[in-house]
Design an enzyme around this catalytic site. Sequence first.
Site, PDB file in Angstrom:
ATOM      1  N   LYS A  22      29.717  11.992  27.259  1.00 53.44           N
ATOM      2  CA  LYS A  22      28.273  11.739  27.155  1.00 53.44           C
ATOM      3  C   LYS A  22      27.637  12.607  26.061  1.00 53.44           C
ATOM      4  O   LYS A  22      26.934  12.098  25.187  1.00 53.44           O
ATOM      5  CB  LYS A  22      27.611  12.037  28.498  1.00 53.44           C
ATOM      6  N   ASN A  23      27.883  13.905  26.122  1.00 52.72           N
ATOM      7  CA  ASN A  23      27.156  14.791  25.221  1.00 52.72           C
ATOM      8  C   ASN A  23      27.597  14.668  23.765  1.00 52.72           C
ATOM      9  O   ASN A  23      26.866  15.062  22.861  1.00 52.72           O
ATOM     10  CB  ASN A  23      27.251  16.242  25.702  1.00 52.72           C
ATOM     11  N   ARG A  93      16.529  14.614  27.111  1.00 50.65           N
ATOM     12  CA  ARG A  93      16.712  15.807  26.303  1.00 50.65           C
ATOM     13  C   ARG A  93      17.301  15.510  24.917  1.00 50.65           C
ATOM     14  O   ARG A  93      16.835  16.011  23.901  1.00 50.65           O
ATOM     15  CB  ARG A  93      17.636  16.741  27.091  1.00 50.65           C
ATOM     16  N   CYS A 117      16.868  16.572  32.433  1.00 50.05           N
ATOM     17  CA  CYS A 117      17.005  17.189  33.748  1.00 50.05           C
ATOM     18  C   CYS A 117      16.129  18.436  33.825  1.00 50.05           C
ATOM     19  O   CYS A 117      16.010  19.189  32.862  1.00 50.05           O
ATOM     20  CB  CYS A 117      18.453  17.583  33.997  1.00 50.05           C
ATOM     21  N   ARG A 122      13.292  24.733  28.786  1.00 49.98           N
ATOM     22  CA  ARG A 122      14.304  24.288  27.831  1.00 49.98           C
ATOM     23  C   ARG A 122      13.709  24.348  26.426  1.00 49.98           C
ATOM     24  O   ARG A 122      13.356  23.329  25.838  1.00 49.98           O
ATOM     25  CB  ARG A 122      14.801  22.881  28.200  1.00 49.98           C
ATOM     26  N   PRO A 123      13.591  25.554  25.873  1.00 48.17           N
ATOM     27  CA  PRO A 123      12.958  25.706  24.562  1.00 48.17           C
ATOM     28  C   PRO A 123      13.786  25.081  23.445  1.00 48.17           C
ATOM     29  O   PRO A 123      15.001  24.877  23.604  1.00 48.17           O
ATOM     30  CB  PRO A 123      12.876  27.225  24.385  1.00 48.17           C
ATOM     31  N   ILE A 124      13.129  24.783  22.311  1.00 49.36           N
ATOM     32  CA  ILE A 124      13.869  24.277  21.146  1.00 49.36           C
ATOM     33  C   ILE A 124      13.570  25.139  19.911  1.00 49.36           C
ATOM     34  O   ILE A 124      13.646  24.662  18.783  1.00 49.36           O
ATOM     35  CB  ILE A 124      13.568  22.769  20.875  1.00 49.36           C
ATOM     36  N   ASP A 306      27.603  22.858  33.376  1.00 52.17           N
ATOM     37  CA  ASP A 306      27.582  21.466  33.835  1.00 52.17           C
ATOM     38  C   ASP A 306      28.637  21.172  34.912  1.00 52.17           C
ATOM     39  O   ASP A 306      28.699  20.056  35.435  1.00 52.17           O
ATOM     40  CB  ASP A 306      27.760  20.507  32.643  1.00 52.17           C
ATOM     41  N   ARG A 398      22.593   8.335  34.246  1.00 47.85           N
ATOM     42  CA  ARG A 398      22.413   8.811  32.878  1.00 47.85           C
ATOM     43  C   ARG A 398      23.733   9.257  32.275  1.00 47.85           C
ATOM     44  O   ARG A 398      23.892   9.198  31.052  1.00 47.85           O
ATOM     45  CB  ARG A 398      21.457  10.012  32.852  1.00 47.85           C
TER      46      ARG A 398
HETATM   47  C1  UD1 Z   1      23.493  20.976  26.278  1.00 50.53           C
HETATM   48  C2  UD1 Z   1      23.949  19.875  27.203  1.00 50.53           C
HETATM   49  C3  UD1 Z   1      23.736  20.275  28.662  1.00 50.53           C
HETATM   50  C4  UD1 Z   1      24.372  21.628  28.944  1.00 50.53           C
HETATM   51  C5  UD1 Z   1      23.955  22.664  27.920  1.00 50.53           C
HETATM   52  C6  UD1 Z   1      24.717  23.968  28.058  1.00 50.53           C
HETATM   53  C7  UD1 Z   1      23.507  17.946  25.842  1.00 50.53           C
HETATM   54  C8  UD1 Z   1      22.657  16.754  25.611  1.00 50.53           C
HETATM   55  N1  UD1 Z   1      23.194  18.695  26.905  1.00 50.53           N
HETATM   56  O1  UD1 Z   1      22.082  21.128  26.502  1.00 50.53           O
HETATM   57  O2  UD1 Z   1      24.321  19.275  29.480  1.00 50.53           O
HETATM   58  O3  UD1 Z   1      23.989  22.066  30.229  1.00 50.53           O
HETATM   59  O4  UD1 Z   1      24.186  22.181  26.586  1.00 50.53           O
HETATM   60  O5  UD1 Z   1      26.089  23.742  27.936  1.00 50.53           O
HETATM   61  O6  UD1 Z   1      24.463  18.189  25.137  1.00 50.53           O
HETATM   62  N2  UD1 Z   1      17.944  27.784  24.168  1.00 50.53           N
HETATM   63  C9  UD1 Z   1      16.940  28.498  23.571  1.00 50.53           C
HETATM   64  N3  UD1 Z   1      16.364  27.991  22.439  1.00 50.53           N
HETATM   65  C10 UD1 Z   1      16.778  26.832  21.877  1.00 50.53           C
HETATM   66  C11 UD1 Z   1      17.816  26.103  22.497  1.00 50.53           C
HETATM   67  C12 UD1 Z   1      18.385  26.616  23.646  1.00 50.53           C
HETATM   68  O7  UD1 Z   1      16.536  29.563  24.056  1.00 50.53           O
HETATM   69  O8  UD1 Z   1      16.234  26.437  20.839  1.00 50.53           O
HETATM   70  C13 UD1 Z   1      18.583  28.320  25.401  1.00 50.53           C
HETATM   71  C14 UD1 Z   1      18.385  27.389  26.596  1.00 50.53           C
HETATM   72  O9  UD1 Z   1      17.173  27.668  27.271  1.00 50.53           O
HETATM   73  C15 UD1 Z   1      19.611  27.718  27.428  1.00 50.53           C
HETATM   74  C16 UD1 Z   1      20.681  28.058  26.382  1.00 50.53           C
HETATM   75  O10 UD1 Z   1      19.985  28.344  25.185  1.00 50.53           O
HETATM   76  O11 UD1 Z   1      19.380  28.858  28.209  1.00 50.53           O
HETATM   77  C17 UD1 Z   1      21.678  26.947  26.119  1.00 50.53           C
HETATM   78  O12 UD1 Z   1      20.981  25.760  25.800  1.00 50.53           O
HETATM   79  P1  UD1 Z   1      21.626  24.620  24.892  1.00 50.53           P
HETATM   80  O13 UD1 Z   1      23.062  24.927  24.644  1.00 50.53           O
HETATM   81  O14 UD1 Z   1      20.745  24.403  23.728  1.00 50.53           O
HETATM   82  O15 UD1 Z   1      21.509  23.377  25.843  1.00 50.53           O
HETATM   83  P2  UD1 Z   1      21.202  21.897  25.453  1.00 50.53           P
HETATM   84  O16 UD1 Z   1      21.716  21.598  24.082  1.00 50.53           O
HETATM   85  O17 UD1 Z   1      19.793  21.546  25.756  1.00 50.53           O
END
Ligand code: UD1
Length: 419
Positions: A22-23, A93, A117, A122-124, A306, A398
């Site tokens: 999926k991812n 997401r 979810c 979930r910051p970016i 996960d 999903r």
């Molecule tokens: C992806 C996966 C999700 C999985 C996660 C961790 C997808 C679509 N989803 O989510 O299933 O649980 O990886 O393996 O691939 N963070 C920040 N700033 C950012 C981005 C992330 O602080 O800009 C933090 C998040 O809050 C979290 C950590 O970094 O604590 C990891 O997040 P991230 O690896 O980015 O997760 P996703 O890509 O959203």
Amino acid sequence: MEKLIIKGGTRLSGEVVISGAKNAAIAILPATLLIDGVCTIENLPNISDVQIQCKILEELGAKIDWITSNSARIDTTNILSYKAPLDMTSKFRASYYFIGSLLGRCHNAETGLPGGCKLGARPIDQHIKGFEALGATVDVANGKIVASANKLTGSSIYMDTVSVGATINVMLSAVLAEGTTTIDNAAKEPHIVDVANFLNTMGADIRGAGTDIIKVNGVKSLKGGATYSVVPDQIEAGTFMLAAIASKGDITIKNCISEHLDCLTAKILEMGGNVEESGDEIRVWCDKRPQKTNIKTAPYPGFPTDLQAQMGVVLSIAEGTSIISENIWESRFQYTYELNKMGANITAQGKTAFFEGVESLSGAPVCATDLRAGAALIIAGIIANGTTELYNLEHIDRGYENIEMKFRNLGANIVRIRE
Ligand code: UD1
């Protein structure tokens, strides 16, 4: 509304074939926007997140011909808009990958703020930091993300936190940029490598995916013309490995890459289970009550967040007291309240949950609180005494292809009912 009715007390046995990841799939689909032409993608999981990504691509002007339910020919020659539909992109997401890919393709991108979810904040910020380092301006306001750049130029980015999404997104925006982009402290998950392999197959020049440092040498264009097969889903494979242990069963998991699951294999052996790897198959079996263990979730190659909830089901019936520390997401123990309704004895406090193993679970009405929690509760229903009714199936759909059919083929008594 749909629900699953699971009559429990089953020992799972037999074979299951793992779908595409999926991812990886939901990043590769937006990545096709970087191609000025046609590509064919195989081993796409037939799940709702993939369907939404395809709908968004079509809205942007891509033409998608489905060859089978798992492979599609995607033509991104004529992209008509850089604005991804807000209603669709706000729902989940991985819509954030449209920012990186549209920025790369059009130097402009507009999407809704990503949903998905509810696992806590979930910051970016790391995605945005990467886009800005390449020369883009990014505005986040009124539920929208708007990014634009006159020109994208390679840069060096140090990720403050290891982020799957930010690593892939910066890679996407850097593929067609001028010069070299270096991503330091990059995530190393198998799907990062898979997205890089896809892009390289289409003509990109990305090196080091799967290590801490990724270098993207910008190229003028991606011509496509190739066929790419999505990597098998590591998390789906891990879900069935844990289902084998929880049910004291014997499952052969086909079409998987055992190295991607080394950390889980180590834990299964520690709990008294058995694992046999051969080619692209893993057999997992267990004939006694699993033993307690402790888990700390971490970025790859650590224990995946996960698989935390599915492991939580095993620990809920293991002998002794186990502890899980969740280090990635702040609200990922909601499923423990559902498991407690089934007779588990779990106390969750902040980042830590304590599992006092009980002899058995009993069926109850429960809700899938997120995607992986949903899979965990299916396993719980299968091993529980009595009947479990599971609600909120949209989370599960999903990310898991034909999940109840796959469990039924292993002996589970599980049906989907529309109310
Ligand atoms: C992806 C996966 C999700 C999985 C996660 C961790 C997808 C679509 N989803 O989510 O299933 O649980 O990886 O393996 O691939 N963070 C920040 N700033 C950012 C981005 C992330 O602080 O800009 C933090 C998040 O809050 C979290 C950590 O970094 O604590 C990891 O997040 P991230 O690896 O980015 O997760 P996703 O890509 O959203």
